[in-house]
Design a protein around this motif. Structure first.
Motif, PDB file in Angstrom:
ATOM      1  N   GLU A 188      38.961  64.240 115.763  1.00  0.00           N
ATOM      2  CA  GLU A 188      37.750  63.444 115.582  1.00  0.00           C
ATOM      3  C   GLU A 188      36.486  64.240 115.873  1.00  0.00           C
ATOM      4  O   GLU A 188      35.426  63.984 115.292  1.00  0.00           O
ATOM      5  CB  GLU A 188      37.788  62.186 116.455  1.00  0.00           C
ATOM      6  CG  GLU A 188      37.911  62.436 117.951  1.00  0.00           C
ATOM      7  CD  GLU A 188      39.359  62.468 118.423  1.00  0.00           C
ATOM      8  OE1 GLU A 188      39.589  62.198 119.617  1.00  0.00           O
ATOM      9  OE2 GLU A 188      40.255  62.757 117.590  1.00  0.00           O
ATOM     10  N   ILE A 189      36.572  65.245 116.756  1.00  0.00           N
ATOM     11  CA  ILE A 189      35.413  66.088 117.035  1.00  0.00           C
ATOM     12  C   ILE A 189      35.203  67.076 115.892  1.00  0.00           C
ATOM     13  O   ILE A 189      34.074  67.283 115.429  1.00  0.00           O
ATOM     14  CB  ILE A 189      35.588  66.820 118.377  1.00  0.00           C
ATOM     15  CG1 ILE A 189      35.627  65.810 119.522  1.00  0.00           C
ATOM     16  CG2 ILE A 189      34.450  67.823 118.594  1.00  0.00           C
ATOM     17  CD1 ILE A 189      35.826  66.426 120.895  1.00  0.00           C
ATOM     18  N   ARG A 190      36.286  67.680 115.435  1.00  0.00           N
ATOM     19  CA  ARG A 190      36.167  68.606 114.303  1.00  0.00           C
ATOM     20  C   ARG A 190      35.658  67.892 113.060  1.00  0.00           C
ATOM     21  O   ARG A 190      34.911  68.459 112.254  1.00  0.00           O
ATOM     22  CB  ARG A 190      37.518  69.270 114.030  1.00  0.00           C
ATOM     23  CG  ARG A 190      37.938  70.254 115.111  1.00  0.00           C
ATOM     24  CD  ARG A 190      39.234  70.960 114.766  1.00  0.00           C
ATOM     25  NE  ARG A 190      40.388  70.095 114.942  1.00  0.00           N
ATOM     26  CZ  ARG A 190      41.309  69.846 114.010  1.00  0.00           C
ATOM     27  NH1 ARG A 190      41.201  70.381 112.813  1.00  0.00           N
ATOM     28  NH2 ARG A 190      42.322  69.057 114.278  1.00  0.00           N
ATOM     29  N   ARG A 191      36.053  66.648 112.917  1.00  0.00           N
ATOM     30  CA  ARG A 191      35.616  65.870 111.748  1.00  0.00           C
ATOM     31  C   ARG A 191      34.100  65.664 111.753  1.00  0.00           C
ATOM     32  O   ARG A 191      33.452  65.697 110.699  1.00  0.00           O
ATOM     33  CB  ARG A 191      36.341  64.522 111.742  1.00  0.00           C
ATOM     34  CG  ARG A 191      35.939  63.578 110.612  1.00  0.00           C
ATOM     35  CD  ARG A 191      36.396  64.124 109.268  1.00  0.00           C
ATOM     36  NE  ARG A 191      35.930  63.274 108.199  1.00  0.00           N
ATOM     37  CZ  ARG A 191      36.594  62.196 107.766  1.00  0.00           C
ATOM     38  NH1 ARG A 191      37.737  61.833 108.332  1.00  0.00           N
ATOM     39  NH2 ARG A 191      36.121  61.487 106.763  1.00  0.00           N
ATOM     40  N   LEU A 192      33.514  65.462 112.920  1.00  0.00           N
ATOM     41  CA  LEU A 192      32.067  65.321 113.003  1.00  0.00           C
ATOM     42  C   LEU A 192      31.357  66.568 112.483  1.00  0.00           C
ATOM     43  O   LEU A 192      30.393  66.472 111.714  1.00  0.00           O
ATOM     44  CB  LEU A 192      31.650  65.056 114.447  1.00  0.00           C
ATOM     45  CG  LEU A 192      31.858  63.644 114.985  1.00  0.00           C
ATOM     46  CD1 LEU A 192      31.658  63.637 116.501  1.00  0.00           C
ATOM     47  CD2 LEU A 192      30.910  62.662 114.315  1.00  0.00           C
TER      48      LEU A 192
ATOM     49  N   ARG B  52      25.280  63.552 113.100  1.00  0.00           N
ATOM     50  CA  ARG B  52      26.641  64.036 113.375  1.00  0.00           C
ATOM     51  C   ARG B  52      26.608  65.350 114.154  1.00  0.00           C
ATOM     52  O   ARG B  52      27.469  65.597 114.996  1.00  0.00           O
ATOM     53  CB  ARG B  52      27.427  64.180 112.077  1.00  0.00           C
ATOM     54  CG  ARG B  52      27.624  62.855 111.357  1.00  0.00           C
ATOM     55  CD  ARG B  52      28.847  62.882 110.468  1.00  0.00           C
ATOM     56  NE  ARG B  52      28.921  61.699 109.636  1.00  0.00           N
ATOM     57  CZ  ARG B  52      29.341  60.500 110.047  1.00  0.00           C
ATOM     58  NH1 ARG B  52      29.693  60.336 111.301  1.00  0.00           N
ATOM     59  NH2 ARG B  52      29.383  59.476 109.219  1.00  0.00           N
ATOM     60  N   ARG B  53      25.636  66.215 113.889  1.00  0.00           N
ATOM     61  CA  ARG B  53      25.501  67.444 114.672  1.00  0.00           C
ATOM     62  C   ARG B  53      25.290  67.129 116.148  1.00  0.00           C
ATOM     63  O   ARG B  53      25.943  67.697 117.020  1.00  0.00           O
ATOM     64  CB  ARG B  53      24.315  68.255 114.166  1.00  0.00           C
ATOM     65  CG  ARG B  53      24.560  69.007 112.879  1.00  0.00           C
ATOM     66  CD  ARG B  53      25.153  70.357 113.131  1.00  0.00           C
ATOM     67  NE  ARG B  53      25.078  71.180 111.931  1.00  0.00           N
ATOM     68  CZ  ARG B  53      25.501  72.415 111.858  1.00  0.00           C
ATOM     69  NH1 ARG B  53      26.033  72.981 112.922  1.00  0.00           N
ATOM     70  NH2 ARG B  53      25.419  73.093 110.744  1.00  0.00           N
ATOM     71  N   GLU B  54      24.351  66.233 116.413  1.00  0.00           N
ATOM     72  CA  GLU B  54      24.057  65.893 117.800  1.00  0.00           C
ATOM     73  C   GLU B  54      25.260  65.240 118.467  1.00  0.00           C
ATOM     74  O   GLU B  54      25.561  65.510 119.631  1.00  0.00           O
ATOM     75  CB  GLU B  54      22.841  64.952 117.862  1.00  0.00           C
ATOM     76  CG  GLU B  54      21.537  65.582 117.392  1.00  0.00           C
ATOM     77  CD  GLU B  54      20.994  66.608 118.370  1.00  0.00           C
ATOM     78  OE1 GLU B  54      21.611  66.817 119.437  1.00  0.00           O
ATOM     79  OE2 GLU B  54      19.943  67.208 118.067  1.00  0.00           O
ATOM     80  N   ARG B  55      25.951  64.373 117.741  1.00  0.00           N
ATOM     81  CA  ARG B  55      27.141  63.726 118.292  1.00  0.00           C
ATOM     82  C   ARG B  55      28.228  64.754 118.559  1.00  0.00           C
ATOM     83  O   ARG B  55      28.923  64.699 119.581  1.00  0.00           O
ATOM     84  CB  ARG B  55      27.634  62.661 117.312  1.00  0.00           C
ATOM     85  CG  ARG B  55      28.784  61.820 117.831  1.00  0.00           C
ATOM     86  CD  ARG B  55      28.328  60.954 118.962  1.00  0.00           C
ATOM     87  NE  ARG B  55      29.418  60.101 119.454  1.00  0.00           N
ATOM     88  CZ  ARG B  55      29.560  59.752 120.711  1.00  0.00           C
ATOM     89  NH1 ARG B  55      28.672  60.155 121.607  1.00  0.00           N
ATOM     90  NH2 ARG B  55      30.549  58.982 121.093  1.00  0.00           N
ATOM     91  N   TYR B  56      28.388  65.702 117.644  1.00  0.00           N
ATOM     92  CA  TYR B  56      29.379  66.768 117.842  1.00  0.00           C
ATOM     93  C   TYR B  56      29.079  67.555 119.117  1.00  0.00           C
ATOM     94  O   TYR B  56      29.979  67.810 119.937  1.00  0.00           O
ATOM     95  CB  TYR B  56      29.396  67.712 116.637  1.00  0.00           C
ATOM     96  CG  TYR B  56      30.155  68.990 116.911  1.00  0.00           C
ATOM     97  CD1 TYR B  56      31.540  69.012 116.892  1.00  0.00           C
ATOM     98  CD2 TYR B  56      29.461  70.161 117.243  1.00  0.00           C
ATOM     99  CE1 TYR B  56      32.237  70.184 117.184  1.00  0.00           C
ATOM    100  CE2 TYR B  56      30.156  71.326 117.543  1.00  0.00           C
ATOM    101  CZ  TYR B  56      31.537  71.334 117.508  1.00  0.00           C
ATOM    102  OH  TYR B  56      32.223  72.473 117.812  1.00  0.00           O
TER     103      TYR B  56
END
Length: 307
Positions: A141-145, A108-112
């Motif tokens: 959706e970005i903050r959620r990651l 999730r960090r990398e996806r963010y």
């Protein structure tokens, strides 16, 4: 509150923009105190929130610290020389720790980091992708990651301290075709084998009929049970139960056991109570010991793949 990329900021609670001067900030604080004070018909919960917000930004030193990143303290300092995320370094610790495999929150960090740059715009400079001012303005959706990554990392710190009798797998693939279909944590110890979901919805949630309900909540317990059963079949092991971990402020009870869902014991716990639950187990869950524990660990080691 204030600790999640999904929650209101101290400035939101006080009803001002982050760049207001100190005098305007002080006036806003006094106004919000009058508006929320219980003696004048205000909401006691909001009154406490206003006081907490002022504690965070009411002095120059506190405000400067908050603006540098309060609320995302677990996010590492970003360096242009190391643009991808790396796990924070822990101080030397000689205590026996749980055996741990995989990288909690890493996917999730990398996806963010990928999506925050895409959102800012191709070619635009992103000096610090964890800057609270930037994060607060990003799409949900970005903050959620980022919120989920922080939640997974916080859970990983708790389970690491359970001791050498426990084995933990993080970011376990539940469907090799889709990296987002995963189990955040799989924890094996004397109290049983548990699938653990780390969540942060940015607001309190409730339970009803064996499921979590609230804004932005979409059947997380049913999904967790489904994924645990999939890994159970693949590894030929029996899960004792599933646990959903939430920030302490977002649960009504520190430990809420919901009975069984499709044969698995279910509990919703505040983060500070997680170690207690994993040591004692969930009511009605199958305990594991002796040769069975060794056999389950071997089967999982042979089966588990990471996202």
């Amino acid at each position: 509150m204030f600790d999640s990329p999904l929650s209101a900021s101290a400035y939101d609670v006080l009803g001002v923009a982050p760049d207001v001067d100190d005098e305007e900030l002080r006036r806003a604080y006094r106004l919000r105190l009058r508006q929320t004070h219980p003696d004048t018909g205000g909401d006691a919960v909001k009154f406490v929130q206003v006081q907490r917000a002022w504690d965070l930004v009411g002095t120059s030193a506190a405000r400067a610290a908050y603006d540098r990143g309060h609320g995302f303290a677990d996010a590492p300092t970003f360096s242009p020389d190391a643009p991808t995320w790396r796990p924070p370094q822990r101080p030397a610790d000689t205590r026996p720790r749980a055996r741990s495999f995989g990288q909690p929150g890493g996917w999730r960090r990398e996806r963010y980091l990928t999506l925050i740059r895409e959102w800012v715009g191709r070619g635009a400079a992103v000096d610090d992708p964890y800057d609270p001012a930037l994060v607060r303005t990003a799409p949900h959706e970005i903050r959620r990651l980022l919120a989920d990554a922080l939640a997974e990392e916080a859970t990983a710190r708790v389970v690491a301290d359970l001791g050498m009798g426990y084995t933990v797998w993080h970011d376990v693939a539940a469907d090799p075709r889709d990296p987002d279909v995963k189990l955040d944590h799989v924890v094996l110890g004397p109290s049983g084998l548990y699938a653990v979901l780390s969540e942060d919805f940015g607001a309190p949630v409730r339970t009803r009929r064996g499921e979590l309900i609230g804004a932005g909540v979409d059947s997380p317990i049913a999904t967790l049970v489904h994924r645990a059963r999939a890994l159970s079949r693949a590894a030929r092991v029996k899960f004792s139960g599933v646990i959903v971990v939430l920030p302490d402020d977002d649960v009504v009870q520190a430990i809420e056991e919901l009975g069984r869902v499709r044969g698995l014991a279910v509990a919703v716990v505040g983060r500070s109570a997680l170690a207690t639950v994993l040591r004692r187990g969930v009511a009605g869950a199958h305990e594991i010991g002796g040769n069975e524990l060794f056999d389950v660990r071997t089967r999982l080691q042979q089966t588990v793949r990471f996202v």
